[in-house]
Motif scaffolding. Sequence first.
Motif, PDB file in Angstrom:
ATOM      1  N   TRP A 117       0.703  -1.198  -0.030  1.00 55.41           N
ATOM      2  CA  TRP A 117      -0.058   0.112   0.007  1.00 55.41           C
ATOM      3  C   TRP A 117       0.938   1.248  -0.123  1.00 55.41           C
ATOM      4  O   TRP A 117       1.995   1.212   0.679  1.00 55.41           O
ATOM      5  CB  TRP A 117      -0.933   0.136   1.231  1.00 55.41           C
ATOM      6  CG  TRP A 117      -2.012  -1.113   1.290  1.00 55.41           C
ATOM      7  CD1 TRP A 117      -1.581  -2.367   1.664  1.00 55.41           C
ATOM      8  CD2 TRP A 117      -3.269  -0.998   1.057  1.00 55.41           C
ATOM      9  NE1 TRP A 117      -2.941  -2.900   1.520  1.00 55.41           N
ATOM     10  CE2 TRP A 117      -3.883  -2.262   1.225  1.00 55.41           C
ATOM     11  CE3 TRP A 117      -4.124   0.023   0.592  1.00 55.41           C
ATOM     12  CZ2 TRP A 117      -5.075  -2.438   1.202  1.00 55.41           C
ATOM     13  CZ3 TRP A 117      -5.532   0.006   0.318  1.00 55.41           C
ATOM     14  CH2 TRP A 117      -5.823  -1.533   0.513  1.00 55.41           C
ATOM     15  N   GLY A 118       0.402   2.424  -0.790  1.00 52.20           N
ATOM     16  CA  GLY A 118       1.040   3.547  -0.503  1.00 52.20           C
ATOM     17  C   GLY A 118       0.498   4.214   0.789  1.00 52.20           C
ATOM     18  O   GLY A 118      -0.252   3.719   1.613  1.00 52.20           O
ATOM     19  N   GLN A 119       1.042   5.485   1.116  1.00 51.69           N
ATOM     20  CA  GLN A 119       0.868   6.243   2.143  1.00 51.69           C
ATOM     21  C   GLN A 119      -0.401   6.924   2.161  1.00 51.69           C
ATOM     22  O   GLN A 119      -1.158   7.380   3.374  1.00 51.69           O
ATOM     23  CB  GLN A 119       2.111   7.065   2.459  1.00 51.69           C
ATOM     24  CG  GLN A 119       2.005   8.474   1.845  1.00 51.69           C
ATOM     25  CD  GLN A 119       2.285   8.496   0.359  1.00 51.69           C
ATOM     26  OE1 GLN A 119       2.590   7.262  -0.265  1.00 51.69           O
ATOM     27  NE2 GLN A 119       2.015   9.394  -0.335  1.00 51.69           N
ATOM     28  N   GLY A 120      -0.864   6.975   0.881  1.00 51.03           N
ATOM     29  CA  GLY A 120      -2.395   7.874   0.939  1.00 51.03           C
ATOM     30  C   GLY A 120      -2.084   9.250   0.483  1.00 51.03           C
ATOM     31  O   GLY A 120      -1.048   9.913   0.818  1.00 51.03           O
ATOM     32  N   THR A 121      -2.825   9.787  -0.216  1.00 50.36           N
ATOM     33  CA  THR A 121      -3.341  11.221  -0.491  1.00 50.36           C
ATOM     34  C   THR A 121      -4.456  11.632  -0.168  1.00 50.36           C
ATOM     35  O   THR A 121      -5.628  11.249  -0.316  1.00 50.36           O
ATOM     36  CB  THR A 121      -2.682  11.654  -1.955  1.00 50.36           C
ATOM     37  OG1 THR A 121      -2.626  13.132  -2.187  1.00 50.36           O
ATOM     38  CG2 THR A 121      -3.674  10.844  -3.018  1.00 50.36           C
ATOM     39  N   GLN A 122      -4.581  12.912   0.438  1.00 54.68           N
ATOM     40  CA  GLN A 122      -6.019  13.547   0.973  1.00 54.68           C
ATOM     41  C   GLN A 122      -6.579  14.161  -0.140  1.00 54.68           C
ATOM     42  O   GLN A 122      -6.003  15.129  -0.912  1.00 54.68           O
ATOM     43  CB  GLN A 122      -5.608  14.456   2.080  1.00 54.68           C
ATOM     44  CG  GLN A 122      -7.000  15.241   2.585  1.00 54.68           C
ATOM     45  CD  GLN A 122      -8.016  14.338   3.297  1.00 54.68           C
ATOM     46  OE1 GLN A 122      -7.453  13.421   4.334  1.00 54.68           O
ATOM     47  NE2 GLN A 122      -9.085  14.237   2.883  1.00 54.68           N
ATOM     48  N   VAL A 123      -8.098  13.782  -0.400  1.00 56.07           N
ATOM     49  CA  VAL A 123      -8.781  14.526  -1.275  1.00 56.07           C
ATOM     50  C   VAL A 123      -9.864  15.209  -0.385  1.00 56.07           C
ATOM     51  O   VAL A 123     -10.561  14.508   0.380  1.00 56.07           O
ATOM     52  CB  VAL A 123      -9.307  13.524  -2.267  1.00 56.07           C
ATOM     53  CG1 VAL A 123     -10.485  14.211  -3.147  1.00 56.07           C
ATOM     54  CG2 VAL A 123      -8.348  13.249  -3.168  1.00 56.07           C
TER      55      VAL A 123
END
Length: 127
Positions: A117-123
């Motif tokens: 998994w990636g670390q995520g990006t906020q939308v």
Amino acid sequence: QVQLIESGGGLVQAGGSLRLSCAASGRTFSTYPMGWFRQAPGKQREFVAIISWSGGITYYADSVKGRFTASRDDAKNTVYLQMNSLKPEDTAIYYCATAGQRTGWPRLASKSEYDYWGQGTQVTVSS
């Protein structure tokens, strides 16, 4: 070491668009299916979209069908999620992930099938 790095998130008004990117390294990703998931505050991580290793097959959650498009550029080891007609309910942290080579649909809708998994990006979509 396998690494996934998402980018492209941000704040957008309802009806707007964003394109998320997920840059991959440490594996020959051209032979692996890739998924997009999201997690809103206080909610479980949920399936958004998947794209097959060839890029020829995609599946989407009903909530984003017709608005989101997954694509991949294996020469760049990058997958994308084009998000149009965004709604406030699309607000979440978005994650990309990679599953095993032989994993197919509908198992790819389950987050337990993904090993990196990636670390995520906020939308954030404002009304």
